[in-house]
Design an enzyme around this catalytic site. Structure first.
Site, PDB file in Angstrom:
ATOM      1  N   HIS A  15       0.804  -1.127  -0.031  1.00 45.48           N
ATOM      2  CA  HIS A  15       0.000   0.123  -0.036  1.00 45.48           C
ATOM      3  C   HIS A  15       0.801   1.312   0.007  1.00 45.48           C
ATOM      4  CE1 HIS A  15       0.485   1.568   4.059  1.00 45.48           C
ATOM      5  NE2 HIS A  15       0.634   0.288   4.421  1.00 45.48           N
ATOM      6  N   CYS A  16       0.129   2.429  -0.384  1.00 46.65           N
ATOM      7  CA  CYS A  16       0.872   3.731  -0.315  1.00 46.65           C
ATOM      8  C   CYS A  16      -0.014   4.427   0.712  1.00 46.65           C
ATOM      9  CB  CYS A  16       1.197   4.319  -1.620  1.00 46.65           C
ATOM     10  SG  CYS A  16      -0.093   4.239  -2.900  1.00 46.65           S
ATOM     11  N   SER A  17      -0.400   5.790   0.151  1.00 43.76           N
ATOM     12  CA  SER A  17      -1.487   6.624   1.230  1.00 43.76           C
ATOM     13  C   SER A  17      -2.707   6.252   0.657  1.00 43.76           C
ATOM     14  CB  SER A  17      -1.183   8.075   0.804  1.00 43.76           C
ATOM     15  OG  SER A  17       0.078   8.462   1.393  1.00 43.76           O
TER      16      SER A  17
END
Length: 287
Positions: free
Chosen positions: A188-190
């Site tokens: 994941h990222c943001s």
């Protein structure tokens, strides 16, 4: 008339309703006092199971692509259980999403997530890190810079320090994703759109997905904020021998697995998977 297939992710019952090329995935609602690991009863009504997304399954010779095609994107992201922008890269092996919140942890536990890879600049809270330690979740923080301010004309330039750094971080992330000791893994990222989309696009390139399919998947998770600079990076990504050799475990699992990956009639010419070809059980590696 839609056909309903029970889709078992370990002990978490998910029902999938198929109507031609689309499937809607329904997850039984769980109160704050219930555990996602408890056995769930069959879904009998809309009150018991609220659809949280519409998915389109596209197949390639090396795997399955799952894309959120909901008319109302907020339906999926508003689920109290599922992280925003959640997607299945390879069932039982690799998942993707926006940054999960504490309210999503039970859902991740139901998937038996062993490793979480975060591409955000920000670190998790001490409380979240303690949760990972307590539940024996490996955690990797790879602070990858976003692409918002990068120029399109330098995305392919190895002489640009920002791009060189991104290349290195992408390869490090791919090595972690391909390490079977980390499976099942959540990337994941943001918001699960751009940095995550770049890495998954590069993974698809390693698995010989056509460029058009890679970009279609990227856009499906980033729309309406897709970035040309990201698309160009995915198009121009070039692998190296170390990454190619790391693909063996993933390819072996896909070819040997008795899960739906082995039961789908895969054809790059007809990318849509008919629901009837999907096996009912999705298991984690080694289960």
């Amino acid at each position: 008339m839609a056909i309903v297939f029970p889709f078992q992710l370990e002990k978490k019952l998910i029902s999938i309703t198929s109507d031609r090329d689309q499937i809607s995935m329904s997850i039984p609602e769980v109160s704050s006092h219930d555990s996602c690991l408890n056995d769930c009863h069959s879904v009998n009504s809309e009150e018991q199971a609220k659809p949280v997304c519409c998915l389109e399954l596209n197949a390639h010779k090396d795997g399955i692509k799952v894309v959120d095609t909901s008319n109302d994107a907020s339906t999926f992201s508003n689920s109290p259980l599922v992280p925003d922008n959640f997607g299945v890269v390879y069932p039982g092996i690799i998942y993707r999403s926006a940054c999960p919140r504490a309210s999503n942890f039970n859902f991740l536990e139901s998937l038996h997530i062993r490793t979480i890879i975060s591409l955000r600049q920000e670190e998790y809270s001490e409380e979240d890190l303690h949760y990972f330690t307590k539940h024996h979740i490996n955690y990797y923080h790879i602070a990858m810079p976003g692409s918002k301010h990068r120029k399109n004309d330098c995305i392919s330039s190895s002489s640009n320090p920002d791009i060189s750094d991104v290349d290195d971080l992408v390869r490090k992330t791919l090595q972690l994703l391909l390490n079977k000791e980390n499976w099942p893994v959540l990337l994941h990222c943001s918001r699960g759109k751009h940095r995550t989309g770049i890495v998954i696009g590069c993974l698809r390139a390693l698995m010989n997905w056509p460029v058009g399919n890679r970009l279609q998947e990227y856009i499906s998770f980033s729309h309406p904020k897709e970035r040309e600079v990201d698309e160009e990076y995915i198009q121009n990504f070039s692998s190296d021998p170390s990454l190619k050799s790391s693909l063996n475990d993933l390819k072996r699992y896909i070819s040997d697995s008795s899960s739906e990956l082995a039961d789908v009639v895969l054809s790059s010419e007809s990318p849509t998977v008919q629901a009837a070809t999907v096996n009912e059980t999705c298991r984690s590696p080694g289960s």
